[in-house]
Design a protein around this motif. Structure first.
Motif, mmCIF file in Angstrom:
data_model
loop_
_atom_site.group_PDB
_atom_site.id
_atom_site.type_symbol
_atom_site.label_atom_id
_atom_site.label_comp_id
_atom_site.label_asym_id
_atom_site.label_seq_id
_atom_site.Cartn_x
_atom_site.Cartn_y
_atom_site.Cartn_z
ATOM 1 N N LEU A 1 9.331 -5.172 1.382
ATOM 2 C CA LEU A 1 10.261 -4.472 2.262
ATOM 3 C C LEU A 1 9.669 -3.151 2.745
ATOM 4 O O LEU A 1 10.033 -2.655 3.815
ATOM 5 C CB LEU A 1 11.576 -4.197 1.524
ATOM 6 N N GLY A 2 8.769 -2.574 1.957
ATOM 7 C CA GLY A 2 8.121 -1.348 2.388
ATOM 8 C C GLY A 2 7.349 -1.517 3.671
ATOM 9 O O GLY A 2 7.220 -0.568 4.457
ATOM 10 N N ILE B 1 7.417 0.710 -10.825
ATOM 11 C CA ILE B 1 6.132 0.473 -10.155
ATOM 12 C C ILE B 1 6.344 -0.170 -8.792
ATOM 13 O O ILE B 1 5.679 0.183 -7.799
ATOM 14 C CB ILE B 1 5.218 -0.405 -11.027
ATOM 15 N N VAL B 2 7.270 -1.128 -8.711
ATOM 16 C CA VAL B 2 7.543 -1.795 -7.430
ATOM 17 C C VAL B 2 8.045 -0.792 -6.399
ATOM 18 O O VAL B 2 7.648 -0.831 -5.226
ATOM 19 C CB VAL B 2 8.562 -2.934 -7.626
ATOM 20 N N LEU B 3 8.915 0.110 -6.811
ATOM 21 C CA LEU B 3 9.419 1.126 -5.883
ATOM 22 C C LEU B 3 8.296 2.048 -5.418
ATOM 23 O O LEU B 3 8.247 2.440 -4.249
ATOM 24 C CB LEU B 3 10.534 1.931 -6.549
ATOM 25 N N ILE B 4 7.376 2.395 -6.324
ATOM 26 C CA ILE B 4 6.235 3.222 -5.936
ATOM 27 C C ILE B 4 5.395 2.496 -4.893
ATOM 28 O O ILE B 4 4.993 3.073 -3.873
ATOM 29 C CB ILE B 4 5.375 3.568 -7.174
ATOM 30 N N ILE B 5 5.133 1.200 -5.126
ATOM 31 C CA ILE B 5 4.357 0.408 -4.163
ATOM 32 C C ILE B 5 5.059 0.368 -2.812
ATOM 33 O O ILE B 5 4.435 0.545 -1.761
ATOM 34 C CB ILE B 5 4.141 -1.024 -4.694
ATOM 35 N N ALA B 6 6.369 0.105 -2.839
ATOM 36 C CA ALA B 6 7.128 0.000 -1.594
ATOM 37 C C ALA B 6 7.088 1.307 -0.807
ATOM 38 O O ALA B 6 6.957 1.300 0.423
ATOM 39 C CB ALA B 6 8.567 -0.405 -1.893
ATOM 40 N N ILE B 7 7.198 2.437 -1.504
ATOM 41 C CA ILE B 7 7.151 3.741 -0.827
ATOM 42 C C ILE B 7 5.790 3.973 -0.192
ATOM 43 O O ILE B 7 5.684 4.403 0.965
ATOM 44 C CB ILE B 7 7.486 4.873 -1.827
ATOM 45 N N ILE B 8 4.723 3.681 -0.931
ATOM 46 C CA ILE B 8 3.365 3.867 -0.409
ATOM 47 C C ILE B 8 3.130 2.979 0.802
ATOM 48 O O ILE B 8 2.568 3.405 1.823
ATOM 49 C CB ILE B 8 2.319 3.567 -1.496
ATOM 50 N N PHE C 1 12.356 3.373 2.777
ATOM 51 C CA PHE C 1 11.612 3.958 1.669
ATOM 52 C C PHE C 1 10.890 5.265 1.993
ATOM 53 O O PHE C 1 10.537 6.006 1.079
ATOM 54 C CB PHE C 1 10.570 2.959 1.151
ATOM 55 N N VAL C 2 10.643 5.551 3.286
ATOM 56 C CA VAL C 2 9.804 6.704 3.621
ATOM 57 C C VAL C 2 10.400 8.034 3.160
ATOM 58 O O VAL C 2 9.671 9.008 2.968
ATOM 59 C CB VAL C 2 9.544 6.759 5.149
#
Length: 360
Positions: free
Chosen positions: A77-78, A255-262, A85-86
């Motif tokens: 989704l990111g 970790i998934v949220l960190i990936i999505a934000i990046i 997420f941004v």
């Protein structure tokens, strides 16, 4: 149905009638041909719906029955809805702190006693980790002529301590888990000193590196949460033991949220640099496994120990790399760490499955 879904994704990526609000907050526009966009979309769909579930099934069934494949798919989704997420860039470090706090809850005095019982084996693993992965990263940055931001990102993830999933892979491969835990613990504890020094040495030619700031941040997001986790386990043993059962899910979500934000922060640039970064990440990880195994064999370690050193070398704390890159360099510099988070679970689980069949 797959063709229809791909067409919808292509329209979004290529800029043809995107859903309202999809690119709100984006300051860049990228020209992508429908053919190229379809290729990117197909690759993403295959990776997230086939590759990730296949690679993580081993962990999903054998280690802790949590919905890892579904959660990692949500990271897509990111890319396709970056506006979700941004706005959460500032939340990267706190989420990593949660993961490290959980690591502290799982540590025991037995993990550190092993360091003194066989210091030579632990030293070989730690030295190999901080020698091999940073060295490979630097060679790849030069050989592939990576742009400065990407080069620094690759070197940064190479200079991070061992990844938290490496112990799982060592277990699944029937390796020396106690040795793996000790190597990972020591590499993490010395990270405030090793990581800034190595990043400054190897990446200083591309960007200015503030080693003091890196040191402080690593202490804040890694060492302090681990210390608090150990303290909580000591003071509230029963509650800590109960909470450990939820740690795999909590850590994975973080970790998934960190990936999505990046991914969301770099959505436009991924279309032009994604394949180059992915190639660097894959080579980095696979060469790390190969050289880590060879390094352990060079010192006469048995097979179980070689497996532990191999996984502790090739798997990185990529969450830390993403947090440091986003805070000190640029969102693009964090992409190698984000891709590494996904890729090393795929390659690691496949390699662990193969290694489990080897007994000599």
């Amino acid at each position: 149905p797959l063709s229809g879904a791909l067409d919808a994704i292509v329209n979004t990526v290529a800029g043809e009638a995107p859903p309202r609000g999809l690119f709100q907050g984006s300051t860049q526009s990228v020209a992508v041909t429908p053919t190229g966009a379809r290729a990117v979309a197909l690759l993403a769909v295959l990776l997230l719906t086939v590759g990730v579930p296949f690679g993580l099934t081993r962990i999903y069934r054998r280690y802790r029955p949590q919905p890892f494949p579904t959660l990692f798919s949500l990271a897509a989704l990111g890319f396709f809805a970056p506006h979700l997420f941004v706005g959460y860039k500032a939340g990267i470090a706190p989420r990593l702190g949660i993961v490290m706090f959980g690591m502290g809850l799982t540590l025991s005095t037995e993990d550190f006693r092993d360091v003194f019982r066989r210091p030579k084996d632990v030293a070989i693993g730690v030295v190999g980790h901080y020698l091999i992965m940073p060295g490979i990263a630097y060679v790849l940055a030069v050989a592939l002529r990576l742009p400065p931001e990407i080069a620094v990102g690759v070197i940064l993830v190479g200079c991070c301590p061992s990844g938290t999933a490496s112990n799982v892979m060592t277990f699944l491969s029937k390796g020396d888990v106690a040795l793996g835990v000790s190597i990972g613990s020591v590499s993490t504890l010395i990270a405030p000193f090793a990581t800034p020094a190595l990043v400054s040495l190897l990446a200083g030619g591309w960007m200015h590196i503030n080693t003091t700031s890196l040191f402080v941040d690593i202490v804040q997001v890694v060492i302090l949460p681990i210390a608090l986790g150990i303290a909580a386990k000591t003071l509230f043993a029963r509650q800590a033991a109960a909470s450990v059962k939820a740690l795999p899910l909590v850590s994975t979500v973080a970790i998934v949220l960190i990936i999505a934000i990046i991914v969301a922060l770099n959505q436009p640039k991924l279309l032009t640099n994604g394949l180059l970064i992915f190639a660097a990440v894959v080579l980095h990880n696979l060469l790390g496994f190969a050289l880590g195994y060879g390094f352990a064999r060079l010192f006469g370690m048995n097979l179980a120990k070689r497996k532990a050193v191999m996984f502790e070398t090739g798997m990185q704390n990529s969450g830390l790399g993403a947090a440091l890159a986003a805070a000190h360099f640029s969102p693009l510099a964090a992409v190698p760490s984000a891709l590494f988070s996904v890729w090393h679970n795929l390659s690691g689980s496949a390699l662990a499955t193969w290694c489990a069949r080897r007994t000599d």
